[in-house]
Design a protein around this motif. Structure first.
Motif, short mmCIF file in Angstrom:
data_model
loop_
_atom_site.label_atom_id
_atom_site.label_comp_id
_atom_site.label_asym_id
_atom_site.label_seq_id
_atom_site.Cartn_x
_atom_site.Cartn_y
_atom_site.Cartn_z
N HIS A 6 0.86 -1.17 0.00
CA HIS A 6 0.00 0.00 0.00
C HIS A 6 0.91 1.23 0.00
O HIS A 6 2.13 1.11 0.17
N PHE A 7 0.31 2.40 -0.19
CA PHE A 7 1.12 3.60 -0.37
C PHE A 7 0.57 4.77 0.46
O PHE A 7 -0.65 4.94 0.57
N SER A 9 0.78 8.90 0.74
CA SER A 9 1.15 10.07 -0.06
C SER A 9 0.40 11.28 0.51
O SER A 9 0.06 11.31 1.67
N THR A 86 6.05 5.26 1.34
CA THR A 86 5.66 6.67 1.40
C THR A 86 6.41 7.49 0.36
O THR A 86 7.63 7.41 0.26
N TRP A 90 3.39 9.42 -5.42
CA TRP A 90 2.47 8.33 -5.74
C TRP A 90 1.11 8.81 -6.21
O TRP A 90 0.47 8.15 -7.05
N CYS A 91 0.62 9.93 -5.70
CA CYS A 91 -0.69 10.42 -6.15
C CYS A 91 -0.68 10.78 -7.64
O CYS A 91 -1.73 10.76 -8.29
N LEU A 94 -1.03 7.08 -9.99
CA LEU A 94 -2.04 6.06 -9.69
C LEU A 94 -2.28 5.08 -10.84
O LEU A 94 -2.44 3.87 -10.58
N LEU A 97 0.56 2.56 -10.51
CA LEU A 97 0.42 1.71 -9.33
C LEU A 97 -0.71 0.70 -9.51
O LEU A 97 -0.61 -0.44 -9.04
N LYS A 105 -3.86 0.11 -2.00
CA LYS A 105 -4.63 1.30 -1.66
C LYS A 105 -3.65 2.44 -1.39
O LYS A 105 -2.51 2.21 -0.97
N ILE A 106 -4.10 3.66 -1.63
CA ILE A 106 -3.28 4.85 -1.42
C ILE A 106 -3.93 5.69 -0.33
O ILE A 106 -5.11 6.05 -0.43
N LEU A 177 -8.30 5.48 -3.29
CA LEU A 177 -7.68 6.58 -2.55
C LEU A 177 -8.47 6.87 -1.28
O LEU A 177 -9.70 6.98 -1.31
#
Length: 277
Positions: A6-7, A9, A86, A90-91, A94, A97, A105-106, A177
């Motif tokens: 997961h990420f 951001s 992190t 990343w946003c 998407l 990813l 999930k972000i 998100l």
């Protein structure tokens, strides 16, 4: 062992380091401050894109394998079952990813932009005998007005992640998100964390200790000339204060919290009511 990625951001000074410190209390999880993977992915994308010699020697099928291999190599020695990586980038990535990690999930940490600027200005003023590397010239760092304007540019510390988050918020992958408001995370971590666990489809962990949450990265922060940038206080708590920004400058960046209006987005939002002080 297969890892779930997961990420984290979102915006700076909005609780991403605090969130990582909390998640890291779960022995199944790994989370920390920004990793180098965002930069490594961007560099390799540049190499693999048209116009380079490397791109002529590659098939399309090789590209996702190589990029995913960066994550496997970087976290290969990590025993955690769930990895939260992190990075502010990343946003803006998407679609990539979603291809590499379809189940990922972000989590994007946010805060009213006026208070982000206030927080950064406070850090800068704590170190009057050195120039922060946040600014590239004396003109940028000359006054609070030039400093804030510089940070707000589209390619700078605040402007870039704000634009990237807005892209993600209204994009095709918005359902993956989750927006987490700093004010609410600081005021009620015991209510926010279960919602995050539910969003990532993980069993809730009962061992979180909100009175003993610490993280610091002094070497990294000193290199930026901004000591304390990633320091997390031991106890999670919201500390109300008055802004140190001139009133006109503070008001200029109010109303940029687009994530409060979900009428045109499928994103998920955990947010608190807006506060002015």
């Amino acid at each position: 062992m297969t890892k779930q990625f997961h990420f984290i951001s979102g915006l700076p000074r909005s609780g991403s380091t605090l969130l990582a410190a909390l998640l890291r209390q779960n022995p199944r999880f790994h989370a920390s401050m920004s990793s180098p993977l965002g930069a490594l992915v961007s560099a390799n994308l540049q190499l693999m894109s048209p116009g380079t010699e490397v791109s002529l020697l590659m098939e399309e099928v090789h590209k996702p394998r190589l990029l995913k291999g960066l994550f496997d190599a970087y976290y290969g020695d990590n025993d955690a079952r769930v990895i939260f990586d992190t990075n502010r980038q990343w946003c803006a990535k998407l679609p990539l990813l979603a291809e590499l990690f379809p189940e990922a999930k972000i989590i994007a940490c946010v805060r009213d932009v006026s208070w982000i600027m206030d927080s950064l200005e406070r850090l800068i003023r704590r170190h009057p005998f050195q120039n922060s590397r946040l600014f590239g010239s004396d003109a940028d760092r000359a006054t609070v007005y030039s400093r804030v304007e510089a940070l707000a540019r589209h390619d700078r510390l605040v402007g870039f992640p704000w634009a990237a988050l807005k892209e993600a918020f209204y994009g095709e992958q918005a359902e993956s998100l989750l927006i987490v408001d700093y004010d609410l995370l600081a005021r009620a971590p015991g209510k926010v964390l279960p919602l995050i666990y539910d969003f990532i489809d993980e069993p809730c962990y009962d061992g979180h200790d909100f009175d003993h949450v610490e993280f610091d990265a002094p070497d990294f922060d000193e290199a930026l000339g901004l000591s304390g940038l990633h320091r997390v206080r031991p106890k999670v708590a919201f500390q109300p204060r008055r802004t140190i920004l001139p009133p006109d400058l503070f008001k200029k960046f109010q109303g940029m919290d687009f994530w409060r209006d979900l009428t045109a987005s499928k994103a998920n939002v955990i947010t608190a009511q807006r506060t002015d002080e």
